[in-house]
Structures are given as C-alpha cells and as structure tokens.
Design a protein around this motif. Structure first.
Motif, PDB file in Angstrom:
ATOM      1  N   SER A 144     156.195  -1.011 -32.115  1.00  0.00           N
ATOM      2  CA  SER A 144     155.553  -2.203 -32.659  1.00  0.00           C
ATOM      3  C   SER A 144     154.109  -2.263 -32.180  1.00  0.00           C
ATOM      4  CB  SER A 144     156.274  -3.481 -32.215  1.00  0.00           C
ATOM      5  OG  SER A 144     155.539  -4.627 -32.599  1.00  0.00           O
ATOM      6  N   ALA A 145     153.187  -2.486 -33.108  1.00  0.00           N
ATOM      7  CA  ALA A 145     151.792  -2.672 -32.735  1.00  0.00           C
ATOM      8  C   ALA A 145     151.524  -4.086 -32.241  1.00  0.00           C
ATOM      9  CB  ALA A 145     150.893  -2.371 -33.935  1.00  0.00           C
ATOM     10  N   ASP A 146     152.356  -5.047 -32.622  1.00  0.00           N
ATOM     11  CA  ASP A 146     152.124  -6.449 -32.289  1.00  0.00           C
ATOM     12  C   ASP A 146     152.674  -6.847 -30.923  1.00  0.00           C
ATOM     13  OD1 ASP A 146     151.050  -7.707 -34.919  1.00  0.00           O
ATOM     14  OD2 ASP A 146     152.746  -6.478 -35.567  1.00  0.00           O
ATOM     15  N   LEU A 147     153.592  -6.045 -30.382  1.00  0.00           N
ATOM     16  CA  LEU A 147     154.328  -6.447 -29.188  1.00  0.00           C
ATOM     17  C   LEU A 147     154.050  -5.512 -28.017  1.00  0.00           C
ATOM     18  CD1 LEU A 147     157.750  -7.090 -30.952  1.00  0.00           C
ATOM     19  CD2 LEU A 147     156.080  -8.835 -30.267  1.00  0.00           C
ATOM     20  N   SER A 169     153.219  -1.537 -21.709  1.00  0.00           N
ATOM     21  CA  SER A 169     152.702  -0.753 -22.825  1.00  0.00           C
ATOM     22  C   SER A 169     152.271  -1.632 -23.980  1.00  0.00           C
ATOM     23  CB  SER A 169     153.758   0.239 -23.322  1.00  0.00           C
ATOM     24  OG  SER A 169     153.251   1.011 -24.403  1.00  0.00           O
ATOM     25  N   VAL A 170     151.089  -1.310 -24.532  1.00  0.00           N
ATOM     26  CA  VAL A 170     150.633  -1.860 -25.812  1.00  0.00           C
ATOM     27  C   VAL A 170     150.574  -0.748 -26.861  1.00  0.00           C
ATOM     28  CG1 VAL A 170     149.322  -3.739 -24.774  1.00  0.00           C
ATOM     29  CG2 VAL A 170     148.198  -1.539 -25.198  1.00  0.00           C
ATOM     30  N   SER A 171     151.145   0.399 -26.556  1.00  0.00           N
ATOM     31  CA  SER A 171     151.144   1.529 -27.477  1.00  0.00           C
ATOM     32  C   SER A 171     152.081   1.252 -28.657  1.00  0.00           C
ATOM     33  CB  SER A 171     151.611   2.792 -26.751  1.00  0.00           C
ATOM     34  OG  SER A 171     151.905   3.835 -27.656  1.00  0.00           O
ATOM     35  N   PRO A 172     151.587   1.256 -29.904  1.00  0.00           N
ATOM     36  CA  PRO A 172     152.445   0.918 -31.043  1.00  0.00           C
ATOM     37  C   PRO A 172     153.584   1.903 -31.260  1.00  0.00           C
ATOM     38  CG  PRO A 172     150.321   1.743 -31.799  1.00  0.00           C
ATOM     39  CD  PRO A 172     150.198   1.531 -30.325  1.00  0.00           C
ATOM     40  N   GLU A 173     153.355   3.176 -30.961  1.00  0.00           N
ATOM     41  CA  GLU A 173     154.389   4.192 -31.127  1.00  0.00           C
ATOM     42  C   GLU A 173     155.193   4.420 -29.855  1.00  0.00           C
ATOM     43  OE1 GLU A 173     155.246   5.540 -33.879  1.00  0.00           O
ATOM     44  OE2 GLU A 173     153.573   5.025 -35.205  1.00  0.00           O
ATOM     45  N   ARG A 174     154.869   3.647 -28.797  1.00  0.00           N
ATOM     46  CA  ARG A 174     155.537   3.772 -27.484  1.00  0.00           C
ATOM     47  C   ARG A 174     155.380   5.185 -26.921  1.00  0.00           C
ATOM     48  NH1 ARG A 174     154.700  -1.292 -27.571  1.00  0.00           N
ATOM     49  NH2 ARG A 174     156.373  -2.640 -28.362  1.00  0.00           N
ATOM     50  N   THR A 175     154.175   5.726 -27.045  1.00  0.00           N
ATOM     51  CA  THR A 175     153.891   7.064 -26.520  1.00  0.00           C
ATOM     52  C   THR A 175     153.051   7.021 -25.247  1.00  0.00           C
ATOM     53  OG1 THR A 175     151.979   7.207 -28.015  1.00  0.00           O
ATOM     54  CG2 THR A 175     154.069   8.195 -28.761  1.00  0.00           C
ATOM     55  N   GLU A 176     152.674   5.838 -24.804  1.00  0.00           N
ATOM     56  CA  GLU A 176     151.918   5.677 -23.569  1.00  0.00           C
ATOM     57  C   GLU A 176     152.502   4.518 -22.767  1.00  0.00           C
ATOM     58  OE1 GLU A 176     147.434   7.109 -24.849  1.00  0.00           O
ATOM     59  OE2 GLU A 176     147.989   4.992 -25.055  1.00  0.00           O
ATOM     60  N   MET A 177     152.378   4.610 -21.454  1.00  0.00           N
ATOM     61  CA  MET A 177     152.846   3.546 -20.575  1.00  0.00           C
ATOM     62  C   MET A 177     151.884   3.438 -19.393  1.00  0.00           C
ATOM     63  SD  MET A 177     156.605   3.109 -18.797  1.00  0.00           S
ATOM     64  CE  MET A 177     156.282   4.381 -17.556  1.00  0.00           C
ATOM     65  N   SER A 178     151.697   2.230 -18.894  1.00  0.00           N
ATOM     66  CA  SER A 178     150.761   1.986 -17.802  1.00  0.00           C
ATOM     67  C   SER A 178     151.471   1.385 -16.600  1.00  0.00           C
ATOM     68  CB  SER A 178     149.652   1.015 -18.253  1.00  0.00           C
ATOM     69  OG  SER A 178     148.932   1.526 -19.348  1.00  0.00           O
ATOM     70  N   PRO A 267     156.837  -4.153 -37.588  1.00  0.00           N
ATOM     71  CA  PRO A 267     158.096  -4.786 -37.999  1.00  0.00           C
ATOM     72  C   PRO A 267     158.083  -6.292 -37.712  1.00  0.00           C
ATOM     73  CG  PRO A 267     158.384  -3.633 -35.919  1.00  0.00           C
ATOM     74  CD  PRO A 267     157.017  -3.260 -36.424  1.00  0.00           C
ATOM     75  N   GLN A 268     158.901  -7.014 -38.452  1.00  0.00           N
ATOM     76  CA  GLN A 268     159.012  -8.460 -38.272  1.00  0.00           C
ATOM     77  C   GLN A 268     159.896  -8.822 -37.077  1.00  0.00           C
ATOM     78  OE1 GLN A 268     157.144 -10.673 -40.385  1.00  0.00           O
ATOM     79  NE2 GLN A 268     156.287  -8.612 -40.618  1.00  0.00           N
ATOM     80  N   SER A 269     160.662  -7.869 -36.599  1.00  0.00           N
ATOM     81  CA  SER A 269     161.469  -8.080 -35.397  1.00  0.00           C
ATOM     82  C   SER A 269     161.605  -6.755 -34.666  1.00  0.00           C
ATOM     83  CB  SER A 269     162.849  -8.643 -35.745  1.00  0.00           C
ATOM     84  OG  SER A 269     163.583  -7.721 -36.539  1.00  0.00           O
ATOM     85  N   ALA A 270     161.749  -6.814 -33.352  1.00  0.00           N
ATOM     86  CA  ALA A 270     161.863  -5.616 -32.518  1.00  0.00           C
ATOM     87  C   ALA A 270     162.480  -6.031 -31.196  1.00  0.00           C
ATOM     88  CB  ALA A 270     160.497  -4.955 -32.314  1.00  0.00           C
ATOM     89  N   ALA A 271     162.734  -5.050 -30.330  1.00  0.00           N
ATOM     90  CA  ALA A 271     163.383  -5.373 -29.059  1.00  0.00           C
ATOM     91  C   ALA A 271     163.099  -4.300 -28.021  1.00  0.00           C
ATOM     92  CB  ALA A 271     164.893  -5.516 -29.241  1.00  0.00           C
ATOM     93  N   VAL A 272     163.218  -4.693 -26.772  1.00  0.00           N
ATOM     94  CA  VAL A 272     163.350  -3.777 -25.637  1.00  0.00           C
ATOM     95  C   VAL A 272     164.794  -3.860 -25.169  1.00  0.00           C
ATOM     96  CG1 VAL A 272     162.719  -3.377 -23.229  1.00  0.00           C
ATOM     97  CG2 VAL A 272     160.951  -3.887 -24.904  1.00  0.00           C
ATOM     98  N   GLU A 273     165.421  -2.706 -24.999  1.00  0.00           N
ATOM     99  CA  GLU A 273     166.814  -2.655 -24.567  1.00  0.00           C
ATOM    100  C   GLU A 273     166.894  -2.150 -23.133  1.00  0.00           C
ATOM    101  OE1 GLU A 273     169.645  -1.830 -28.253  1.00  0.00           O
ATOM    102  OE2 GLU A 273     168.174  -0.231 -27.970  1.00  0.00           O
ATOM    103  N   ILE A 274     167.761  -2.785 -22.343  1.00  0.00           N
ATOM    104  CA  ILE A 274     167.974  -2.421 -20.945  1.00  0.00           C
ATOM    105  C   ILE A 274     169.434  -2.034 -20.781  1.00  0.00           C
ATOM    106  CG2 ILE A 274     167.740  -3.148 -18.551  1.00  0.00           C
ATOM    107  CD1 ILE A 274     165.106  -3.372 -20.108  1.00  0.00           C
ATOM    108  N   ASP A 275     169.693  -0.795 -20.349  1.00  0.00           N
ATOM    109  CA  ASP A 275     171.069  -0.350 -20.120  1.00  0.00           C
ATOM    110  C   ASP A 275     171.564  -0.790 -18.750  1.00  0.00           C
ATOM    111  OD1 ASP A 275     173.524   0.849 -20.281  1.00  0.00           O
ATOM    112  OD2 ASP A 275     172.791   2.904 -20.203  1.00  0.00           O
ATOM    113  N   TRP A 276     170.710  -0.660 -17.730  1.00  0.00           N
ATOM    114  CA  TRP A 276     171.103  -1.084 -16.388  1.00  0.00           C
ATOM    115  C   TRP A 276     169.882  -1.308 -15.509  1.00  0.00           C
ATOM    116  CZ3 TRP A 276     169.100   2.582 -13.196  1.00  0.00           C
ATOM    117  CH2 TRP A 276     169.107   3.914 -13.605  1.00  0.00           C
TER     118      TRP A 276
END
Length: 305
Positions: A144-147, A169-178, A267-276
């Motif tokens: 997501s570019a917005d989230l 991360s503000v990376s829209p493709e989730r290819t970078e992290m800070s 997208p109009q909706s998105a999420a971050v998922e946490i397994d543990w």
C-alpha cells in the motif's frame, strides 16, 4: 554522542542489567499461564505456524523468555490494548479498535478507507513493560502506498522521546524497511536511522535487542544495524507497540521522497499480519554469554548521531 565501544564499559553495564530488568517487569504472562483464553475453534485458530516458522521457546543462554503470544484464540486478550484517536503528529486517519482482530492464528492490524478518511489498527503490549531485553515479531505487510507500519518500543512514562522503532516502512511495495532511534540531547529531540531491503509483503521475523548503551536491530535472527552510544540509547522502561498508520504519501513528501504515483498499489483496505510475538530479558548469567555484544557486529550498519 558518547560511543560505548570499550569492552570494559559494556561489561560493567551488563553487571547491572539483570538487576534492572528483574524489578521492571509488570504483570507478565507466559504461554502456559495466560488466564481466560477461549477454547480454540476452527474459525479462529489455524493449525501450526501460519507463517511457516513457529514461535521460539528460547533465544539462547543469554536470554530468558518472559512472554510469548501465538494468537491461537478468538479474542485479543488482556496482554494487549487497542489504539484509538489520531496518531500524534499525523492528522491523516484515525486508529480504532474495530481494525484489530485475531483470526486464523494471526493478529490482524487492518486499515480501511472510509467516506471520512482512513481508519487503522494498532495495539500496545503495555502489561509486558521492562528495561532492556529482546523483542521478536513474525510479521508481513500488505502492499500500500497510503499506509505505513511501525513496530516500536515506547516509554512506560509516556515522556517522549525516547523511542526505538525496529521495523517501519512507507515503501508501497514493502521492499524497504527502516529502523529509528529517538532521544533527547541538550534539550533537543534527536533521531537517527538506517534502512534495509527485503520482501516484507512476505513473512519475516523482525526484532530488537536493547541493552545499556546498545541497540541491535534484527532481521530473521541476524543483526543488520546497531547503535552503540550511552547518549542515544534509552534506559527507561518501555513496552511494545505495533501499528498501521495512514498518511504514508504525505510522509514521503515531507521527507523529500518521490510522491505517490498512480501506478503504485492503492487498495481501499490492507493489513499487517502478526503470527507471533516473543519477549525476553537478559538471563541471570547474561554476562557469561555476551562476548558477541562487546564489539560492532561485522556487516551491520552502525547508526550514529
């Protein structure tokens, strides 16, 4: 900045770290004694590790596990609280508990664009507050570019700074992290950061180790960046926060990055998922196993003032 490089300084600090954390933890829970969990049902619990990697029971002899949560239930539980209201310094969007859910063995921090703007989810692990330790989170993020997403340690006393961001991360493709560290020096709020590449729309384990004068940022168990400074590194009790925020496009412009484009994922909706989530404090004999902490980690980015 006062670099904490000599081995004797860190060794002396480690003598006090066990005493510091032994009294700093509040009402911690373990996977074996957490009360009040509902019985698993097929609609809430996925068999095995959702992400393909199960929650660890140990991080080696230097660490003692104080908390682990695999979200194998239907409700968030007493070890977590949900965010509400507008993020500080970010007027775009609001947090609401309705965007937080536990289903299919994962904690889901959702986001949805509504007629009045973005609504997003965030949680705090406030009951597990301690001074120094190791935190690991198995997570992935929808494109997501917005989230943006933020996994961080926040001061118990609510006096900011300090703040330790170990996955942001503000990376829209989730290819970078800070990774960031925020601190106060000479009456001014300061910050420093480092960046790494990856495919964070897929599952990874992100984490941080925090000790006197030392922060080590972890990706899939390896140190990729670290801070060695008695000035920059906090010493106040902190807890884990995990959150999704709207306004990533605005942040990119504020930071002098390229503006959001029409061909980026919106997208109009998105999420971050946490397994543990797993949390540790230094073990009683931490100093006997801490040789690797005395010198800079080969290949890791050294974050400085």
């Amino acid at each position: 900045m006062t670099p904490l490089r000599p081995q004797r300084l860190l060794r002396a600090a480690l003598v006090t770290v066990v005493a510091a954390v032994s009294g700093a933890c509040t009402t911690m829970s373990s996977a074996d004694d957490r009360p009040g969990e509902p019985e698993p049902t097929s609609t809430c619990v996925a068999p095995g590790a959702v992400s393909g990697v199960g929650a660890p029971s140990s991080a080696g002899p230097a660490w003692q596990q104080t908390f682990v949560d695999e979200f194998h239930r239907c409700a968030l539980g007493d070890d977590w609280g949900t965010y509400s209201g507008s993020p500080g310094g970010n007027p775009v969007g609001e947090w609401d508990g309705s965007m937080v859910s536990v289903v299919d063995g994962t904690l889901r921090l959702g986001a949805e664009r509504t007629s009045s703007g973005w609504v997003t989810g965030g949680v705090s692990n406030y009951p597990v507050t301690q001074t120094y330790g190791r935190w690991e989170v198995r997570m992935r993020a929808d494109r997501s570019a917005d989230l943006s997403y933020h996994l961080l340690l926040w001061p118990k006393n609510e006096q900011w700074p300090p703040e330790i961001d170990f996955a942001e991360s503000v990376s829209p493709e989730r290819t970078e992290m800070s990774a960031f560290v925020h601190w106060k020096q000479d009456g001014e709020n300061r910050k420093a950061n480092a960046d790494t590449d990856g495919r964070f729309a897929q599952w990874h384990t992100v984490g941080v180790e925090w000790l006197p004068g030392l922060i080590r940022y972890l990706l899939d168990g390896k140190v990729w960046a670290e801070v060695r400074s008695s000035t920059m590194v906090p010493s106040t009790p902190m807890w884990l926060g995990m959150q999704v925020e709207a306004g990533a496009c605005e942040r990119r412009e504020d930071w002098g990055m390229s503006p959001c484009a029409n061909d980026e994922p919106r997208p109009q909706s998105a999420a971050v998922e946490i397994d543990w989530v797993a949390v540790y404090r230094p073990s009683a004999d931490f100093a006997a196993h801490a040789g690797e902490y005395f010198l800079p980690t080969p290949g890791a980015i050294q974050i400085s003032d």
